[in-house]
Design an enzyme around this catalytic site. Structure first.
Site, PDB file in Angstrom:
ATOM      1  N   GLU A  47     -32.341 -17.917 -19.535  1.00 37.96           N
ATOM      2  CA  GLU A  47     -32.489 -17.382 -18.658  1.00 37.96           C
ATOM      3  C   GLU A  47     -33.858 -16.832 -17.450  1.00 37.96           C
ATOM      4  O   GLU A  47     -34.240 -16.207 -18.270  1.00 37.96           O
ATOM      5  CB  GLU A  47     -31.817 -15.976 -18.861  1.00 37.96           C
ATOM      6  N   CYS A  88     -35.527  -9.638 -12.759  1.00 37.88           N
ATOM      7  CA  CYS A  88     -36.029 -11.227 -12.923  1.00 37.88           C
ATOM      8  C   CYS A  88     -35.280 -11.617 -11.845  1.00 37.88           C
ATOM      9  O   CYS A  88     -35.798 -11.699 -10.776  1.00 37.88           O
ATOM     10  CB  CYS A  88     -34.936 -11.611 -14.572  1.00 37.88           C
TER      11      CYS A  88
HETATM   12  P1  NAP Z   1     -42.365 -14.284 -21.943  1.00 37.07           P
HETATM   13  O1  NAP Z   1     -43.850 -14.153 -22.466  1.00 37.07           O
HETATM   14  O2  NAP Z   1     -41.740 -15.447 -22.118  1.00 37.07           O
HETATM   15  O3  NAP Z   1     -41.106 -13.268 -23.136  1.00 37.07           O
HETATM   16  C1  NAP Z   1     -39.939 -13.343 -22.830  1.00 37.07           C
HETATM   17  C2  NAP Z   1     -40.162 -13.587 -24.445  1.00 37.07           C
HETATM   18  O4  NAP Z   1     -40.052 -14.839 -25.236  1.00 37.07           O
HETATM   19  C3  NAP Z   1     -40.346 -12.300 -25.960  1.00 37.07           C
HETATM   20  O5  NAP Z   1     -40.157 -12.587 -26.952  1.00 37.07           O
HETATM   21  C4  NAP Z   1     -41.973 -13.280 -26.664  1.00 37.07           C
HETATM   22  O6  NAP Z   1     -42.452 -13.380 -27.727  1.00 37.07           O
HETATM   23  C5  NAP Z   1     -40.825 -14.969 -26.163  1.00 37.07           C
HETATM   24  N1  NAP Z   1     -41.778 -15.998 -26.267  1.00 37.07           N
HETATM   25  C6  NAP Z   1     -43.093 -16.134 -25.194  1.00 37.07           C
HETATM   26  N2  NAP Z   1     -43.579 -17.345 -25.874  1.00 37.07           N
HETATM   27  C7  NAP Z   1     -42.719 -17.862 -26.448  1.00 37.07           C
HETATM   28  C8  NAP Z   1     -42.539 -19.429 -27.688  1.00 37.07           C
HETATM   29  N3  NAP Z   1     -43.808 -20.179 -26.664  1.00 37.07           N
HETATM   30  N4  NAP Z   1     -41.668 -19.464 -28.577  1.00 37.07           N
HETATM   31  C9  NAP Z   1     -40.667 -18.660 -28.964  1.00 37.07           C
HETATM   32  N5  NAP Z   1     -40.790 -17.397 -28.179  1.00 37.07           N
HETATM   33  C10 NAP Z   1     -42.012 -17.157 -26.345  1.00 37.07           C
HETATM   34  O7  NAP Z   1     -41.709 -13.339 -20.809  1.00 37.07           O
HETATM   35  P2  NAP Z   1     -42.531 -11.584 -19.929  1.00 37.07           P
HETATM   36  O8  NAP Z   1     -43.200 -12.437 -18.983  1.00 37.07           O
HETATM   37  O9  NAP Z   1     -42.675 -10.661 -21.258  1.00 37.07           O
HETATM   38  O10 NAP Z   1     -40.784 -11.603 -19.234  1.00 37.07           O
HETATM   39  C11 NAP Z   1     -40.934 -11.732 -17.876  1.00 37.07           C
HETATM   40  C12 NAP Z   1     -40.002 -13.413 -17.407  1.00 37.07           C
HETATM   41  O11 NAP Z   1     -38.777 -12.824 -17.739  1.00 37.07           O
HETATM   42  C13 NAP Z   1     -39.998 -13.123 -16.154  1.00 37.07           C
HETATM   43  O12 NAP Z   1     -40.700 -14.429 -15.653  1.00 37.07           O
HETATM   44  C14 NAP Z   1     -38.807 -12.522 -15.904  1.00 37.07           C
HETATM   45  O13 NAP Z   1     -38.514 -12.973 -14.592  1.00 37.07           O
HETATM   46  C15 NAP Z   1     -37.909 -13.248 -16.706  1.00 37.07           C
HETATM   47  N6  NAP Z   1     -36.920 -12.730 -17.122  1.00 37.07           N
HETATM   48  C16 NAP Z   1     -35.499 -12.750 -17.114  1.00 37.07           C
HETATM   49  C17 NAP Z   1     -34.019 -12.525 -16.516  1.00 37.07           C
HETATM   50  C18 NAP Z   1     -33.187 -13.442 -16.638  1.00 37.07           C
HETATM   51  O14 NAP Z   1     -32.070 -13.057 -17.114  1.00 37.07           O
HETATM   52  N7  NAP Z   1     -32.974 -14.311 -16.092  1.00 37.07           N
HETATM   53  C19 NAP Z   1     -34.478 -10.690 -17.078  1.00 37.07           C
HETATM   54  C20 NAP Z   1     -35.896 -11.026 -17.363  1.00 37.07           C
HETATM   55  C21 NAP Z   1     -36.415 -11.174 -17.462  1.00 37.07           C
HETATM   56  P3  NAP Z   1     -43.777 -12.579 -27.438  1.00 37.07           P
HETATM   57  O15 NAP Z   1     -43.314 -10.516 -26.641  1.00 37.07           O
HETATM   58  O16 NAP Z   1     -44.136 -11.708 -28.900  1.00 37.07           O
HETATM   59  O17 NAP Z   1     -44.619 -12.777 -26.365  1.00 37.07           O
END
Ligand code: NAP
Length: 457
Positions: free
Chosen positions: A229, A263
């Protein structure tokens, strides 16, 4: 990154937690896997459903305290935090009420004998979740997997550790056995090792494209089911016959709710040329009236972004867009307060070669585009790497249905802003990811629909 809870309105460090060691994570996996092998996972569903019923009640009982964690830890306004807490309870209740029916065996018509499908758990699931809806994102995984019998190892975002702990405590208090839901303060490397382990059978990630691609690549390499997602650049289409009062009000809410960090927030406003001038002028007035400030103040309309880093990222994105030729129609400044505050902002005149055209703006920044007709609206909507959700505003529902059928997204909302409900499947296409959460679809992602056929004697 260490797990640290920082109040984005004040910068105060509220709590910090050390990462779990590799040995800790191995023990958590062993407990979860043993639970999967036990009668709890494979026995009658009622024992697992009862946990969800209690979970829903407990969330309602503790609603104020749970909401306050979101206000302090990620800057939600109390009204936004309460909405999330109530939605979290509603999702637990929905699966408590419906999972048994969704997972009931059913016969198959065949001339090969008596045949049926029965649904079984598949094993331990790893969940990686984002900070923007700290409980809602977790319950979308917890509720269906509890009903199925899949134990979950959950890694929450490192900026919301208090919400992660509170959610785990709720499940324990609701009677979930050890291993059914385990919060891990894990690193990306540890997530990679878990995905490689043969006791893990699936991984689900909500977050950025970068994280999704990394986790899905590891899942693919190890032949594990994955659900992603990811982000969105959702369109909010306003046609020339739309109710403008409603479109402007819901458009502003759709962009500014939770300081623009959803998102499925409306990010690209596509407006018919006949009403573009009026829309833009009134939309600007609506943005200008927004009071930004500390979310504990009930009079404010928008709180901070989740961190100073998130605020700086959105400020830089706006600067880059303007440097590349976009017009700053409104806003574009930091707010003169100590926390991670940013003004509601409107950009126009974004050409296709502007980097902003294809980027997700994860903050209170609206892009407004003007189109000549419905075809132009569809072409612009689909000219995106993302495909999460969309809204169409028009007085003519048949016209809206024709557009909805042509828009490349996981959902379309007519005359409303994109939202969520326990029974409505949520997910996207293109780089917004694959698979669905919520509703019956959400329950089908990590389940073995086992076919059994008995040869006629
Ligand atoms: P993010 O950096 O990808 O973080 C999301 C999760 O992934 C966190 O727990 C993060 O941990 C972890 N993570 C990051 N890199 C990783 C890796 N290489 N391996 C394993 N885990 C990893 O995302 P964000 O910027 O915080 O969140 C915003 C994004 O989420 C936006 O693009 C938003 O649109 C999307 N989103 C989508 C939905 C949906 O339902 N489609 C809902 C909500 C948000 P750490 O915090 O420890 O880095």
């Amino acid at each position: 990154m260490p797990y640290r809870s920082v109040n984005p309105s004040t910068g105060e460090v509220l709590a910090s937690y050390a990462d779990h060691s590799d040995d800790d994570i191995q023990s958590m996996l062993t407990v979860a896997h043993n639970l999967y092998k036990s009668a709890w996972s494979h026995g009658p569903i009622q024992a697992r459903i009862s946990i969800l019923e209690r979970l829903a009640r407990l969330i309602a009982d503790r609603a104020d305290a749970l909401a306050l964690i979101l206000v302090n830890e990620m800057g939600k306004r109390m009204v936004e935090a309460r909405w999330e807490v109530d939605m979290t309870a509603a999702i637990a209740r929905y699966y408590a009420d419906h999972a048994a029916q969704f997972l009931a065996s059913h016969p198959l018509k065949t001339d090969r004998g008596e045949a049926w499908i029965e649904y079984h758990p598949i094993g331990v699931i790893v969940a990686v979740e984002p900070w923007n809806f700290p409980y809602y994102q977790l319950v979308r995984i917890a509720a269906p997997n509890l009903a199925i019998g899949n134990p979950v190892l959950a890694k929450h975002a490192s900026i919301v550790p208090q919400a992660a702990i509170a959610f785990e405590e709720l499940l324990t208090a609701a009677g979930a056995p050890r291993g059914a839901w385990t919060n891990m303060f894990a690193t990306a490397k540890q997530i990679g090792s878990l995905i490689e382990d043969e006791r893990v059978q699936g991984v689900t990630l909500t977050g950025s494209e970068k994280a999704g691609s990394s986790v899905a690549a590891q899942a693919g390499k190890n032949i594990k089911k994955s659900v992603l997602e990811l982000g969105g650049a959702d369109v909010f289409i306003v046609l020339d016959d739309a109710d403008l009062d409603r479109a402007i009000e819901l458009g502003a809410q759709a962009r500014l709710n939770v300081a623009g960090q959803a998102c499925n927030a409306a990010k690209r406003f596509i407006v018919h040329q006949n009403i573009a001038e009026t829309f833009l002028s009134r939309f600007k007035d609506r943005f200008a009236a927004v009071k930004v400030g500390n979310p504990l103040d009930l009079a404010i309309d928008m709180g901070p972004l989740s961190s100073l880093a998130a605020r700086d990222e959105i400020a830089n994105q706006v600067k880059r867009a303007v440097t590349a030729g976009a017009t700053l129609h409104f806003g574009g400044n930091l707010v003169d307060l100590p926390g991670a505050f940013y003004q509601p902002t409107i950009l126009t005149d974004i050409s296709r070669d502007n980097p902003a055209y294809f980027e997700e703006f994860f903050g209170p920044v609206a892009q407004v585009y003007v189109v000549a007709d419905d075809d132009g609206a569809v072409d612009l909507a689909n000219d995106s790497h993302f495909g999460l959700s969309a809204s169409v505003f028009t007085a003519d529902v048949d016209r809206a249905k024709r557009l909805a059928a042509r828009i490349e997204t996981g959902s379309v909302w007519v005359n409303n802003r994109s939202s969520t409900a326990p029974e409505l499947p949520f997910g996207g296409v293109k780089k917004s990811g694959y698979g669905r959460e919520l509703g019956e679809f959400g329950l089908r992602e990590f389940v073995n629909p086992k076919m059994i056929v008995v040869e006629q004697a």
